[in-house]
Scaffold this motif. Structure first.
Motif, PDB file in Angstrom:
ATOM      1  N   ILE A  42      -5.953  -2.229   5.837  1.00  0.00           N
ATOM      2  CA  ILE A  42      -5.194  -1.884   4.634  1.00  0.00           C
ATOM      3  C   ILE A  42      -5.695  -2.702   3.448  1.00  0.00           C
ATOM      4  O   ILE A  42      -5.949  -2.167   2.361  1.00  0.00           O
TER       5      ILE A  42
ATOM      6  N   ASN B 263      -9.025  -1.339   2.299  1.00  0.00           N
ATOM      7  CA  ASN B 263      -9.059   0.038   1.809  1.00  0.00           C
ATOM      8  C   ASN B 263      -8.325   0.267   0.495  1.00  0.00           C
ATOM      9  O   ASN B 263      -8.688   1.167  -0.273  1.00  0.00           O
TER      10      ASN B 263
ATOM     11  N   HIS C 297       0.840  -1.197   0.000  1.00  0.00           N
ATOM     12  CA  HIS C 297       0.000   0.000   0.000  1.00  0.00           C
ATOM     13  C   HIS C 297       0.870   1.238   0.000  1.00  0.00           C
ATOM     14  O   HIS C 297       2.027   1.218   0.452  1.00  0.00           O
TER      15      HIS C 297
ATOM     16  N   GLY D  43      -3.912   2.698   2.259  1.00  0.00           N
ATOM     17  CA  GLY D  43      -4.703   2.075   3.308  1.00  0.00           C
ATOM     18  C   GLY D  43      -5.464   3.052   4.176  1.00  0.00           C
ATOM     19  O   GLY D  43      -6.352   2.655   4.930  1.00  0.00           O
TER      20      GLY D  43
END
Length: 364
Positions: free
Chosen positions: A171, A174, A154, A183
């Motif tokens: 994370i 998202n 991420h 994240g």
């Protein structure tokens, strides 16, 4: 020229940005791994261009074709070949760079070392060759999944905008909700705005990508010269835009004492863990059973439309250039899957080398 990486699980990359095709040959994947084109395609879709306002507008479907290595839905122990044919090259955009190296690109090095250099889109030196990383990484991820090893990358920083720390599951959820693949959803909005602003200005911006691997058993790594962190650093540093690699706290260790950052052991349930994970899951060159955490510093895309200084190598005179074509204003969002794939390749290789995965037949 070295185009392969790995000892037992080996990935050989081929192709160029504006050539006919790109892909990878994966040798050493054991037989009887259930594997489909879709397993590989879903990873490639994360890095393909033209998917959002923060990526290059170049449109490529990047549909992979598997030429060998899979029989009746399973690997058969022979080399797996995956290929993607380029469909949307604009080579005319690069004719002006035949004798004029672009600032902060590999052009000058390639011209000097090899002489015969495909300057179209950077040729073999283009970020597009990371298609090979992702094909290899998709197969490695499938191998690792059977051992409950999960990897996520991420974006933690774009320019001076930093994401707040989040746990692994947040994370993972998202990154699929925003084009920056961050994240932290609040920071993601600011990052997206910054990238678009730089794109409108004809400029670019860099950032930091973090990769976390969970479920990795203790004991992976071959001290002294093939340490797990050494192999991770090598493959991550071999991603074209990366200018720095950190494991765990990385350079931050210089600001602490041993008593502050030593990872002390403890018994948690029936499992040996450490109270902290400042070493990023690797001690003495070997995994210790904690999540493996790495970070890469990704430079701003060197292809920008602002006027820059270069030279004409044929005439040996200074020259002003403006880079046309279609480029990412920030490489970080699409690098996430490349970092995941690179990490997976190293972990799969060491899982086989350390005996956790049978080298030839998974059904044994």
């Amino acid at each position: 020229m070295s185009n392969s990486i790995g000892e037992k699980f080996q990935v050989t990359s081929f192709g160029s940005s504006h050539g006919k095709a790109l892909g990878a040959i994966i040798d050493g994947c054991p037989a009887n791994l259930e594997l489909t084109v879709e397993d590989i395609q879903k990873e490639l879709d994360k890095r393909k261009p033209g998917t959002s306002s923060v990526t290059t507008p170049r449109k490529e479907a990047d549909q992979v074709q598997i030429l060998s290595g899979i029989f009746e839905g399973k690997t058969d122990g022979t080399p797996i070949t995956g290929v993607i044919f380029n469909k949307n090259q604009h080579s005319k955009d690069y004719s002006m760079f035949k004798n004029t190296p672009r600032p902060s690109h590999g052009d000058f090095g390639w011209m000097t070392k090899y002489g015969n250099y495909d300057y179209n889109g950077g040729g073999r030196g283009s970020g597009r060759v990371t298609i090979g990383h992702v094909i290899g990484g998709a197969i490695a991820k499938k191998l690792l999944k059977a051992h409950d090893i999960e990897i996520i990358s991420h974006v933690t920083q774009i320019g001076n905008i930093k994401a707040d720390p989040k746990d692994f599951n947040e994370i993972k959820e998202n990154v699929e909700k925003n084009p920056v693949r961050c994240g932290d959803l609040n920071a993601a909005k600011e990052m997206e705005e910054l990238i678009i602003t730089k794109k409108q200005e004809g400029d670019s911006v860099g950032g930091i990508v973090e990769t976390i691997a969970t479920g990795v058993p203790a004991g992976l790594g071959e001290p002294v010269f093939e340490r797990l962190d050494g192999d991770l650093a090598r493959i991550l540093m071999n991603i074209g835009a990366v200018k720095g690699v950190e494991i765990g706290l990385g350079f931050e260790v210089a600001n602490h004492t041993g008593s502050e950052i030593n990872d002390e052991y403890q018994i948690a349930g029936n499992k040996i863990t450490t109270k902290t994970n400042n070493s990023g899951g690797i001690i003495g060159g070997m995994s210790n059973g904690m999540p493996i955490v790495s970070k890469i510093a990704v430079k701003p895309t060197p292809s920008i439309s602002k006027c820059q200084n270069s030279i004409n190598l044929e005439k040996m005179e200074n020259k002003k250039i403006e880079i046309k074509g279609r480029h990412d204003p920030c490489i970080c969002p699409r690098v996430t899957v490349v970092a995941e794939s690179s990490t997976a390749i190293v972990l799969a290789d060491h899982m086989i080398r350390s005996g956790f995965i049978h080298p030839s037949n998974l059904s044994i």
